[in-house]
Motif scaffolding. Structure first.
Motif, PDB file in Angstrom:
ATOM      1  N   PRO A   1       0.848  -1.183   0.000  1.00  0.00           N
ATOM      2  CA  PRO A   1       0.000   0.000   0.000  1.00  0.00           C
ATOM      3  C   PRO A   1       0.884   1.233   0.000  1.00  0.00           C
ATOM      4  O   PRO A   1       1.892   1.266   0.694  1.00  0.00           O
TER       5      PRO A   1
ATOM      6  N   GLY B   1      -7.515   4.609   2.752  1.00  0.00           N
ATOM      7  CA  GLY B   1      -6.861   4.074   3.956  1.00  0.00           C
ATOM      8  C   GLY B   1      -6.114   2.780   3.677  1.00  0.00           C
ATOM      9  O   GLY B   1      -6.392   2.063   2.719  1.00  0.00           O
TER      10      GLY B   1
ATOM     11  N   PHE C   1       0.762   5.535   0.005  1.00  0.00           N
ATOM     12  CA  PHE C   1       0.055   6.816   0.046  1.00  0.00           C
ATOM     13  C   PHE C   1       1.106   7.902   0.157  1.00  0.00           C
ATOM     14  O   PHE C   1       1.812   7.979   1.156  1.00  0.00           O
TER      15      PHE C   1
ATOM     16  N   ASP D   1       7.830   1.976   2.979  1.00  0.00           N
ATOM     17  CA  ASP D   1       8.865   2.851   3.532  1.00  0.00           C
ATOM     18  C   ASP D   1      10.090   2.100   4.059  1.00  0.00           C
ATOM     19  O   ASP D   1      10.919   2.675   4.747  1.00  0.00           O
TER      20      ASP D   1
HETATM   21  N1  UDP Z   1      -0.659   4.027   3.797  1.00  0.00           N
HETATM   22  C1  UDP Z   1      -1.727   3.922   2.903  1.00  0.00           C
HETATM   23  N2  UDP Z   1      -2.828   4.701   3.097  1.00  0.00           N
HETATM   24  C2  UDP Z   1      -2.944   5.567   4.151  1.00  0.00           C
HETATM   25  C3  UDP Z   1      -1.870   5.637   5.071  1.00  0.00           C
HETATM   26  C4  UDP Z   1      -0.757   4.850   4.849  1.00  0.00           C
HETATM   27  O1  UDP Z   1      -1.671   3.158   1.945  1.00  0.00           O
HETATM   28  O2  UDP Z   1      -3.969   6.242   4.264  1.00  0.00           O
HETATM   29  C5  UDP Z   1       0.545   3.197   3.575  1.00  0.00           C
HETATM   30  C6  UDP Z   1       1.855   3.976   3.527  1.00  0.00           C
HETATM   31  O3  UDP Z   1       2.127   4.439   2.240  1.00  0.00           O
HETATM   32  C7  UDP Z   1       2.863   2.936   3.978  1.00  0.00           C
HETATM   33  C8  UDP Z   1       2.064   2.094   4.957  1.00  0.00           C
HETATM   34  O4  UDP Z   1       0.682   2.331   4.669  1.00  0.00           O
HETATM   35  O5  UDP Z   1       3.292   2.104   2.914  1.00  0.00           O
HETATM   36  C9  UDP Z   1       2.385   2.433   6.394  1.00  0.00           C
HETATM   37  O6  UDP Z   1       2.231   3.816   6.624  1.00  0.00           O
HETATM   38  P1  UDP Z   1       3.163   4.624   7.619  1.00  0.00           P
HETATM   39  O7  UDP Z   1       4.594   4.302   7.350  1.00  0.00           O
HETATM   40  O8  UDP Z   1       2.756   6.042   7.530  1.00  0.00           O
HETATM   41  O9  UDP Z   1       2.719   4.020   9.003  1.00  0.00           O
HETATM   42  P2  UDP Z   1       3.676   3.611  10.228  1.00  0.00           P
HETATM   43  O10 UDP Z   1       4.807   2.802   9.654  1.00  0.00           O
HETATM   44  O11 UDP Z   1       4.136   4.897  10.816  1.00  0.00           O
HETATM   45  O12 UDP Z   1       2.793   2.822  11.123  1.00  0.00           O
END
Ligand code: UDP
Ligand code: MG
Length: 318
Positions: free
Chosen positions: A9, A77, A11, A100
């Motif tokens: 995913p 989302g 975003f 990421d």
């Molecule tokens: N992501 C998404 N849609 C959203 C928010 C996040 O597809 O509305 C994806 C984002 O691109 C990443 C993954 O979900 O690949 C995790 O997001 P993030 O790194 O911001 O979250 P964390 O690692 O801080 O929990």
């Protein structure tokens, strides 16, 4: 040949995706050495990004046909993006991971061997540390897991990431859960299957920034509780029984006080306090019912979980 689908995913990840792609291709080459019968597809789900994510994905697709994509009409989302990814995946094994590089690709061979050799249906990862995260956020996260595991019969693992490999069968059972309010961690627990847990240290993201504000996380936590527990709904009953009991004792106390000591009734201020407290509790319970009602309302509309605007498959047919 066996196919491995990697669902990502994304975003607003224009900076991370090229780095991610480089790493994953490198990792796949080493997987190929161990499993020559493995093929890979990289399925990127653009979750309505506002930056050039889709452009970056398309240019990768031009170079490399292993890359496929689905692009949403708006931001639905991460949960919806994972659902769409599973739905469009073709692999015998499916991996979900973030764009990421917080989910280390180096774990892939071990995950793959858990499902191919050791007979697990799934291999999932959890962070053992929350290093690099604000302490207050870790504190609330811990509280959340403690509360939800008390209230729900579904097992929800603390620190579990969405980085996971699963068999086709398991992916199909996730797809069969068509609920609109998706809380993936609960869904994985609910469907069962045997899962091997791998642990790793938290890694910071390579580029861009986290999409989770504190408020977003809070709402997500409520979604999780409402989605996988009905315990809060019975709270009103318990409060009610308890309060009625206390009131009963107080009535007896006041009657006895009047009859035996002949005291005139007093206590205006305590009355106000009690009134305020009780109406507070009532509002709170009503709010809980409201939460469940609103989720039920959304579920009964049967709206689609996501809307795809472009997919690589469609665009190339034209
Ligand atoms: N992501 C998404 N849609 C959203 C928010 C996040 O597809 O509305 C994806 C984002 O691109 C990443 C993954 O979900 O690949 C995790 O997001 P993030 O790194 O911001 O979250 P964390 O690692 O801080 O929990
Ligand atoms: Mg991240």
């Amino acid at each position: 040949m066996k196919l491995l689908t990697i669902v990502v995913p994304a975003f607003n990840e224009e900076e991370s995706i090229p780095l991610f792609y480089g790493e994953i291709i490198k990792e796949f080459e080493s997987i190929r050495k161990e499993w020559p019968d493995m093929d890979m597809e990289l399925l990127l789900v653009d979750d309505g990004s506002k930056d050039d994510t889709l452009k970056v994905i398309r240019s990768l697709r031009e170079k490399d046909k292993k890359v496929r994509y689905v692009s949403f009409s708006r931001n639905f989302g991460k949960e919806a993006a994972i659902y769409a990814g599973l739905k469009h995946s073709r692999g015998d094994y499916i991996v979900t991971m973030d764009a990421d590089l917080q989910d280390p690709p180096a774990l892939l061979p071990e995950m793959l061997s858990a499902v191919r050799k050791e007979g697990y249906d799934s291999a999932a990862t959890r962070r053992v540390t929350r290093k690099g995260e604000p302490p207050i956020r870790s504190f609330f996260a811990r509280c959340f897991y403690r509360i939800i595991n008390k209230m729900s019969n579904t097992d929800i693992v603390d620190g579990a990431r969405d980085y996971r490999i699963m068999t086709r069968k398991m992916a199909e059972s996730i797809l069969s859960m068509k609920e609109y309010n998706r809380f993936t961690k609960g869904i994985y627990g609910w469907i069962g299957f045997n899962t091997k847990w791998l642990e790793y240290e938290n890694v910071e993201r390579v580029a861009g920034e986290t999409k989770w504000s504190f408020w977003k996380l809070f709402k997500y936590a409520i979604d999780g509780i409402v989605g996988f527990s009905t315990a809060p709904l019975s709270m009103a009953t318990y409060f009610g029984i308890f309060m009625a009991f206390v009131a009963f004792l107080l009535i007896i106390f006041i009657i006895v006080k009047k009859l035996v000591f002949g005291d005139p009734t007093s206590g205006w201020s305590s009355l106000v306090c009690i009134l305020l407290m009780l109406s507070g509790i009532q509002m709170f319970c009503l709010g809980i019912v409201g939460q469940y009602l609103s989720k039920t309302y959304l579920e009964t509309k049967r709206r689609p979980i996501y809307i795809a605007k472009n997919t690589s498959d469609e665009e190339e047919e034209e």
